[in-house]
Write an enzyme that holds these catalytic residues in place. Structure first.
Site, short mmCIF file in Angstrom:
data_model
loop_
_atom_site.label_atom_id
_atom_site.label_comp_id
_atom_site.label_asym_id
_atom_site.label_seq_id
_atom_site.Cartn_x
_atom_site.Cartn_y
_atom_site.Cartn_z
N HIS A 121 62.23 28.87 16.46
CA HIS A 121 63.47 28.21 16.87
C HIS A 121 64.22 27.84 15.58
CE1 HIS A 121 65.78 24.79 18.57
NE2 HIS A 121 65.53 25.30 19.75
N ASP A 198 54.72 23.53 16.21
CA ASP A 198 55.82 23.07 17.05
C ASP A 198 55.40 23.30 18.51
OD1 ASP A 198 58.06 22.96 18.67
OD2 ASP A 198 59.30 24.24 17.40
N GLN A 201 57.63 23.89 23.26
CA GLN A 201 57.66 24.81 24.39
C GLN A 201 56.29 24.96 25.06
OE1 GLN A 201 60.04 26.13 26.74
NE2 GLN A 201 61.00 25.84 24.76
N LYS A 224 61.27 18.00 27.49
CA LYS A 224 60.79 19.27 28.03
C LYS A 224 59.56 19.08 28.91
CE LYS A 224 63.07 22.17 24.73
NZ LYS A 224 63.02 22.92 23.48
N CYS A 362 68.66 29.75 20.31
CA CYS A 362 68.35 29.14 19.01
C CYS A 362 67.30 29.96 18.28
CB CYS A 362 67.87 27.70 19.16
SG CYS A 362 69.11 26.61 19.79
C1 LIG Z 1 63.46 22.88 22.32
C2 LIG Z 1 62.74 23.33 21.15
C3 LIG Z 1 62.91 22.71 19.89
C4 LIG Z 1 63.91 21.63 19.65
O1 LIG Z 1 63.63 20.49 20.40
P1 LIG Z 1 64.68 19.27 20.40
O2 LIG Z 1 64.19 18.42 21.53
O3 LIG Z 1 66.03 19.84 20.63
O4 LIG Z 1 64.55 18.62 19.08
C5 LIG Z 1 62.16 23.17 18.83
N1 LIG Z 1 61.26 24.17 18.99
C6 LIG Z 1 61.06 24.78 20.18
C7 LIG Z 1 60.05 25.86 20.29
C8 LIG Z 1 61.79 24.38 21.29
O5 LIG Z 1 61.59 25.00 22.47
#
Ligand SMILES: *Cc1c(COP(=O)(O)O)cnc(C)c1O
Length: 404
Positions: A121, A198, A201, A224, A362
């Site tokens: 992302h 990260d 997701q 999320k 993104c």
């Molecule tokens: C949504 C997302 C982000 C960003 O999250 P925010 O809540 O906008 O800070 C970063 N990495 C991944 C894989 C995402 O799906």
């Protein structure tokens, strides 16, 4: 039995209509919907005990502090962190990542290497580019293949004694690929590099165990996984959090202050300057509780059923191409119809009540790799139904008819 009708009753928004049609919400990878119990938690906070935390001796402040710290413990248990103070509240994944990137600026020198994956992302690319500019470190990228999976042989060959940090998402938001993070972490540790995963997701579908993974940092966003926006977390191993300098100066993060010298507070407060999103933290805890009452094994197997059902039907439509066909994936389908711009499909789907995402998600480097401007992305949650998949398929067929 997984009772999806009963679960849907928990989400007031799922009853609304869009352009006169029942809402079919398939943009869960962008943000999830909020169950009544989380909404009630937010209302309860502002109705009954809104106060600043950690400061007042008065009752409301103590109640708010207790609830906020209880939420931290819920999150600690959910991720199986060893200590509650290893959970830092942030405003979301982006904030968490920037916090680590900024902290590492003081630990890196010219010639050090940072590895990121090609499936990232933007929020996981830009901070490292900024960090490299600041420190003279070099950014290297693990390539991907046509299935949308990482080329792990390249990764293993890239690791060397200069590798200081490896960053990878647990699940790709654009394609849904589940990355082999245990393998990534173990290999990085062999050369002494730290790993940040990260989990933005992954966390809506998978319950990660940070101790079993032996990951150094793991980050996620509340919005999320059925929680509020503007709220997230950073898990860091105690030894790393102690090594990193604070991110921001301000109230709450200090032990003593004079104009000569300030000493920093202990964990987690060192990283939590200023008044935090108190209500958001408490609601995040409520969302974690809610998801756990449904159960992550149940969520994963039901969503997988939806994914297979939707994939098979979509592939029957002539001209449909799905991007991200790794066997290890969560309930995300990124696709295009030959000769039609994804944005046009998205606009027609909206008119039919179906909410999907269109664009680069993104993750422009992934789109560049496939040489496409973007995709239509349908992402499913445990509250979606097979009937909704049918409505999606019908809408895609209609859009194709109108646009070709
Ligand atoms: C949504 C997302 C982000 C960003 O999250 P925010 O809540 O906008 O800070 C970063 N990495 C991944 C894989 C995402 O799906």
């Amino acid at each position: 039995m997984f009772d999806v009708d009963k679960i849907r009753d928990d989400f007031p928004i799922l009853k609304r209509k869009v352009h006169g049609k029942p809402l079919v919400y398939l943009d869960n990878a962008a943000t999830s919907q909020t169950p009544q119990i989380v909404i009630d938690t937010i209302v309860d906070y502002y109705s009954n005990y809104n106060a600043n935390i950690h400061r007042g001796v008065h009752t409301l402040s103590q109640e708010a502090t207790d609830k906020y710290e209880q939420a931290r413990i819920k999150i600690q248990h959910h991720f199986n962190a060893k200590e509650a103070f290893e959970i830092i509240f942030t405003s979301g994944t982006t904030h968490s990542i920037n916090m680590i990137a900024s902290g590492f600026a003081s630990l890196l020198k010219e010639g050090d290497e940072i590895i990121v994956s090609a499936l990232e992302h933007h929020s996981n690319i830009v901070p490292w580019q900024m960090l490299c500019e600041k420190t003279g470190a070099v950014l290297r990228v693990i390539p991907m293949n046509l299935e949308g999976a990482l080329e792990m042989d390249f990764y293993h060959n890239m690791l060397n004694k200069n590798t200081k940090l490896v960053f990878c998402n647990h699940v790709s938001n654009a394609l849904g690929t589940v990355n082999p993070i245990k393998e990534i972490i173990d290999a990085a540790h062999k050369v002494g590099a730290a790993v940040l995963v990260d989990g933005a997701q992954a966390t809506p579908h998978i319950k990660p165990d940070v101790q079993e993974l032996d990951v150094d940092f793991y980050v996620a966003s509340a919005h999320k996984l059925c929680g509020p926006t503007g709220m997230g977390m950073l898990y860091g191993k105690q030894e790393w959090l102690e090594k990193l300098p604070p991110y921001q100066g301000g109230g709450e993060m200090i032990a003593t202050v004079s104009f000569e010298k300030t000493t920093y507070a202990g964990l987690p407060h060192k990283f939590e300057a200023g008044t935090p999103n108190i209500c958001g933290g408490i609601a995040f805890g409520a969302a974690i509780d809610y998801m756990n009452t449904i159960g992550f094994n149940e969520i994963a197997s039901y969503e997988n059923e939806l994914l297979t059902y939707a994939t098979n039907q979509l592939l029957e439509i002539e001209g449909v191409k799905i991007y991200g066909t790794s066997t290890e994936k969560t309930a995300v389908i990124s696709f295009n119809i030959e000769g039609i711009h994804p944005y046009d499909i998205g606009a027609i789907l909206d008119k039919l009540g179906v909410a999907v995402r269109t664009g680069h998600h993104c993750a422009q480097p992934i789109m560049d790799y496939y040489k496409i401007p973007g995709t239509v992305r349908a992402s499913f949650s445990f509250y979606n139904t097979k009937t909704e998949v049918d409505l999606l398929i019908e809408a895609v067929k209609k859009a194709k008819l109108m646009l070709s």
